[in-house]
Design a protein around this motif. Structure first.
Motif, mmCIF file in Angstrom:
data_model
loop_
_atom_site.group_PDB
_atom_site.id
_atom_site.type_symbol
_atom_site.label_atom_id
_atom_site.label_comp_id
_atom_site.label_asym_id
_atom_site.label_seq_id
_atom_site.Cartn_x
_atom_site.Cartn_y
_atom_site.Cartn_z
ATOM 1 N N SER A 1 -7.330 21.793 -6.575
ATOM 2 C CA SER A 1 -6.430 22.027 -5.439
ATOM 3 C C SER A 1 -7.113 21.731 -4.106
ATOM 4 C CB SER A 1 -5.930 23.473 -5.473
ATOM 5 O OG SER A 1 -5.285 23.752 -6.703
ATOM 6 N N GLN A 2 -7.656 20.531 -3.985
ATOM 7 C CA GLN A 2 -8.420 20.180 -2.793
ATOM 8 C C GLN A 2 -7.546 20.113 -1.538
ATOM 9 O OE1 GLN A 2 -11.188 16.898 -3.258
ATOM 10 N NE2 GLN A 2 -11.274 17.222 -5.471
ATOM 11 N N GLN A 3 -6.349 19.575 -1.671
ATOM 12 C CA GLN A 3 -5.474 19.441 -0.510
ATOM 13 C C GLN A 3 -5.134 20.806 0.075
ATOM 14 O OE1 GLN A 3 -1.956 17.128 -1.252
ATOM 15 N NE2 GLN A 3 -1.098 17.479 0.782
ATOM 16 N N GLN A 4 -4.776 21.761 -0.803
ATOM 17 C CA GLN A 4 -4.436 23.105 -0.332
ATOM 18 C C GLN A 4 -5.643 23.794 0.282
ATOM 19 O OE1 GLN A 4 -3.691 21.785 -3.326
ATOM 20 N NE2 GLN A 4 -1.792 22.632 -4.177
ATOM 21 N N ALA A 5 -6.823 23.599 -0.317
ATOM 22 C CA ALA A 5 -8.037 24.229 0.201
ATOM 23 C C ALA A 5 -8.370 23.718 1.598
ATOM 24 C CB ALA A 5 -9.198 23.976 -0.753
ATOM 25 N N LYS A 6 -8.293 22.409 1.775
ATOM 26 C CA LYS A 6 -8.601 21.825 3.081
ATOM 27 C C LYS A 6 -7.593 22.270 4.136
ATOM 28 C CE LYS A 6 -10.806 17.736 1.069
ATOM 29 N NZ LYS A 6 -10.713 16.264 0.859
ATOM 30 N N ALA A 7 -6.330 22.367 3.752
ATOM 31 C CA ALA A 7 -5.303 22.813 4.700
ATOM 32 C C ALA A 7 -5.554 24.259 5.124
ATOM 33 C CB ALA A 7 -3.918 22.675 4.071
ATOM 34 N N LEU A 8 -5.926 25.100 4.169
ATOM 35 C CA LEU A 8 -6.219 26.494 4.479
ATOM 36 C C LEU A 8 -7.416 26.595 5.418
ATOM 37 C CD1 LEU A 8 -5.834 29.520 4.095
ATOM 38 C CD2 LEU A 8 -7.099 29.355 1.931
ATOM 39 N N ALA A 9 -8.473 25.852 5.124
ATOM 40 C CA ALA A 9 -9.665 25.885 5.973
ATOM 41 C C ALA A 9 -9.356 25.397 7.386
ATOM 42 C CB ALA A 9 -10.768 25.036 5.357
ATOM 43 N N THR A 10 -8.555 24.353 7.492
ATOM 44 C CA THR A 10 -8.177 23.830 8.811
ATOM 45 C C THR A 10 -7.434 24.885 9.624
ATOM 46 O OG1 THR A 10 -8.060 21.550 7.996
ATOM 47 C CG2 THR A 10 -6.824 22.068 10.002
ATOM 48 N N THR A 11 -6.495 25.559 8.984
ATOM 49 C CA THR A 11 -5.738 26.618 9.662
ATOM 50 C C THR A 11 -6.655 27.730 10.154
ATOM 51 O OG1 THR A 11 -3.754 26.181 8.344
ATOM 52 C CG2 THR A 11 -3.919 28.357 9.371
ATOM 53 N N LEU A 12 -7.575 28.154 9.309
ATOM 54 C CA LEU A 12 -8.480 29.248 9.677
ATOM 55 C C LEU A 12 -9.459 28.832 10.764
ATOM 56 C CD1 LEU A 12 -9.194 30.765 6.141
ATOM 57 C CD2 LEU A 12 -7.479 31.474 7.823
ATOM 58 N N ASN A 13 -9.953 27.597 10.690
ATOM 59 C CA ASN A 13 -10.889 27.126 11.708
ATOM 60 C C ASN A 13 -10.227 26.939 13.069
ATOM 61 O OD1 ASN A 13 -13.455 27.010 10.431
ATOM 62 N ND2 ASN A 13 -12.781 25.231 9.253
ATOM 63 N N LYS A 14 -8.923 26.718 13.086
ATOM 64 C CA LYS A 14 -8.206 26.650 14.354
ATOM 65 C C LYS A 14 -8.140 28.030 15.006
ATOM 66 C CE LYS A 14 -5.292 22.604 13.404
ATOM 67 N NZ LYS A 14 -3.897 22.133 13.148
ATOM 68 N N LYS A 15 -8.099 29.050 14.166
ATOM 69 C CA LYS A 15 -8.076 30.416 14.686
ATOM 70 C C LYS A 15 -9.450 30.861 15.157
ATOM 71 C CE LYS A 15 -4.232 31.954 11.751
ATOM 72 N NZ LYS A 15 -3.797 32.907 10.689
ATOM 73 N N ARG A 16 -10.495 30.422 14.435
ATOM 74 C CA ARG A 16 -11.868 30.780 14.796
ATOM 75 C C ARG A 16 -12.773 29.659 14.316
ATOM 76 N NH1 ARG A 16 -11.964 35.223 12.432
ATOM 77 N NH2 ARG A 16 -13.520 34.941 10.779
ATOM 78 N N ASP A 17 -13.326 28.926 15.254
ATOM 79 C CA ASP A 17 -14.053 27.710 14.915
ATOM 80 C C ASP A 17 -15.243 27.993 13.993
ATOM 81 O OD1 ASP A 17 -14.364 24.945 15.048
ATOM 82 O OD2 ASP A 17 -15.802 25.071 16.696
ATOM 83 N N ASN A 18 -15.465 27.077 13.042
ATOM 84 C CA ASN A 18 -16.601 27.152 12.122
ATOM 85 C C ASN A 18 -16.663 28.471 11.366
ATOM 86 O OD1 ASN A 18 -17.586 24.561 12.800
ATOM 87 N ND2 ASN A 18 -18.558 25.399 14.632
ATOM 88 N N SER A 19 -15.505 28.952 10.933
ATOM 89 C CA SER A 19 -15.445 30.218 10.201
ATOM 90 C C SER A 19 -15.007 30.035 8.759
ATOM 91 C CB SER A 19 -14.466 31.173 10.893
ATOM 92 O OG SER A 19 -13.158 30.593 10.946
ATOM 93 N N ALA A 20 -14.618 28.821 8.374
ATOM 94 C CA ALA A 20 -14.144 28.571 7.014
ATOM 95 C C ALA A 20 -14.671 27.236 6.516
ATOM 96 C CB ALA A 20 -12.609 28.571 6.969
ATOM 97 N N ALA A 21 -15.063 27.200 5.260
ATOM 98 C CA ALA A 21 -15.570 25.982 4.640
ATOM 99 C C ALA A 21 -14.981 25.848 3.253
ATOM 100 C CB ALA A 21 -17.093 26.013 4.564
ATOM 101 N N VAL A 22 -14.992 24.620 2.736
ATOM 102 C CA VAL A 22 -14.478 24.331 1.401
ATOM 103 C C VAL A 22 -15.604 23.763 0.552
ATOM 104 C CG1 VAL A 22 -12.882 22.921 0.033
ATOM 105 C CG2 VAL A 22 -12.135 23.897 2.225
ATOM 106 N N ILE A 23 -15.722 24.259 -0.662
ATOM 107 C CA ILE A 23 -16.630 23.663 -1.633
ATOM 108 C C ILE A 23 -15.820 23.333 -2.883
ATOM 109 C CG2 ILE A 23 -18.613 24.001 -3.140
ATOM 110 C CD1 ILE A 23 -19.912 25.639 -0.994
ATOM 111 N N VAL A 24 -15.838 22.079 -3.265
ATOM 112 C CA VAL A 24 -15.116 21.602 -4.448
ATOM 113 C C VAL A 24 -16.086 21.555 -5.614
ATOM 114 C CG1 VAL A 24 -13.736 19.739 -5.429
ATOM 115 C CG2 VAL A 24 -13.611 20.231 -2.966
ATOM 116 N N ALA A 25 -15.750 22.245 -6.696
ATOM 117 C CA ALA A 25 -16.673 22.287 -7.829
ATOM 118 C C ALA A 25 -15.937 22.626 -9.117
ATOM 119 C CB ALA A 25 -17.765 23.321 -7.581
ATOM 120 N N ASP A 26 -16.351 21.983 -10.189
ATOM 121 C CA ASP A 26 -15.910 22.323 -11.531
ATOM 122 C C ASP A 26 -16.849 23.406 -12.045
ATOM 123 O OD1 ASP A 26 -15.378 22.485 -14.249
ATOM 124 O OD2 ASP A 26 -15.227 20.314 -14.538
#
Length: 272
Positions: free
Chosen positions: A53-78
């Motif tokens: 679910s990379q698209q959803q993860a990136k969208a969530l991180a973008t939303t959170l980082n707009k609220k507080r910069d550099n506060s959310a990151a995504v790591i994609v892993a099996d």
């Protein structure tokens, strides 16, 4: 080769704050995303883990980082990465380097599907035990030194069916979640007093996705509602609230909170 990658924006050590850091596995959507959002609202820096679910993860991180910069990151892993010690070590370092520390590890990633007796295959056993038991254990072990340094905690998402009330035709899933439940209690002893370990056991807090092979029609949904003393389906936010309570409950360890609207009081196992 590592089975993971990072996605974050403008992250540098100059931007790191003292806010605690939470990693939630399988947190691009549904309950995992609700936990991430709740933690972020409380001022935590958050690491969103996903696989498909990379698209959803990136969208969530973008939303959170707009609220507080550099506060959310995504790591994609099996999470099969736990099967290789070198890849697990690389993943662990990637997580720690994201914000420089880890305070809370939440085991949310899970596979869930029926395994009727007579048709159980080794691949089903491997997959269900990987996400619901093996990965939580080995990730907990890998992150222990970093959690210990922060006097942090681990929280596992379990299931009311893992506590002596198995769900019919889900033998392998039931067994894996029961193992995970015992892991919580075992690690609470083994990691004390430096790291607390607790669990949250949902009931019907979220329904299968409408386009999935386990989607429920309106009649089935009403049957479920009628079986719950609170007379309603729970919400992902109910689970998130309990997770954040356990994060902040500094004298609670080895405990499992049931969040099911009273469903376990009437549950007899099977489909009842």
């Amino acid at each position: 080769m590592p089975h993971f990658k990072q996605n974050f924006r403008n992250l540098s050590y100059a931007n790191i704050t003292t806010a605690p850091v939470m990693l939630v596995t399988g947190s691009a959507k549904r309950i995992g995303a609700a936990i991430i959002k709740r933690a972020h609202e409380k001022g935590y820096r958050v690491i969103i883990h996903c696989h498909h679910s990379q698209q959803q993860a990136k969208a969530l991180a973008t939303t959170l980082n707009k609220k507080r910069d550099n506060s959310a990151a995504v790591i994609v892993a099996d999470l099969t990465l736990v099967n290789d010690s070198q890849t697990l070590s690389q993943f662990t370092q990637t997580v720690i380097e994201t914000f420089g520390q880890l305070d809370i590890l939440v085991h949310n990633a899970s596979r869930f599907y029926p395994t009727p007796i007579g048709g159980i295959e080794n691949t089903q056993w491997d997959e269900l035990f990987l996400t619901n038991a093996k990965a939580p254990l080995l990730l907990s072990q890998a992150f222990l030194p970093y959690l210990k340094a922060q006097q942090g905690c681990i929280i596992s998402l379990l299931d009311i069916h893992a506590d002596n009330k198995p769900f019919s035709n889900y033998a392998v899933y039931n067994m894996a979640k029961a193992a995970h439940r015992t892991m919580v209690q075992s690690l609470a002893l083994d990691m004390a007093p430096h790291v607390r370990v607790n669990g949250v056991a949902p009931g019907v807090n979220i329904l299968p996705e409408a386009d999935s092979d386990q989607a429920l029609d309106s009649t089935q949904q009403q049957y479920i509602v009628d079986s719950i003393p609170m007379q309603r389906i729970g919400a992902p936010e109910d689970i998130a609230h309990s997770v954040l309570y356990l994060v902040e409950a500094s004298y609670v360890t080895g405990q499992i909170i049931t969040v099911d609207g009273g469903r376990s009081l009437t549950l007899a196992g099977g489909y009842n």
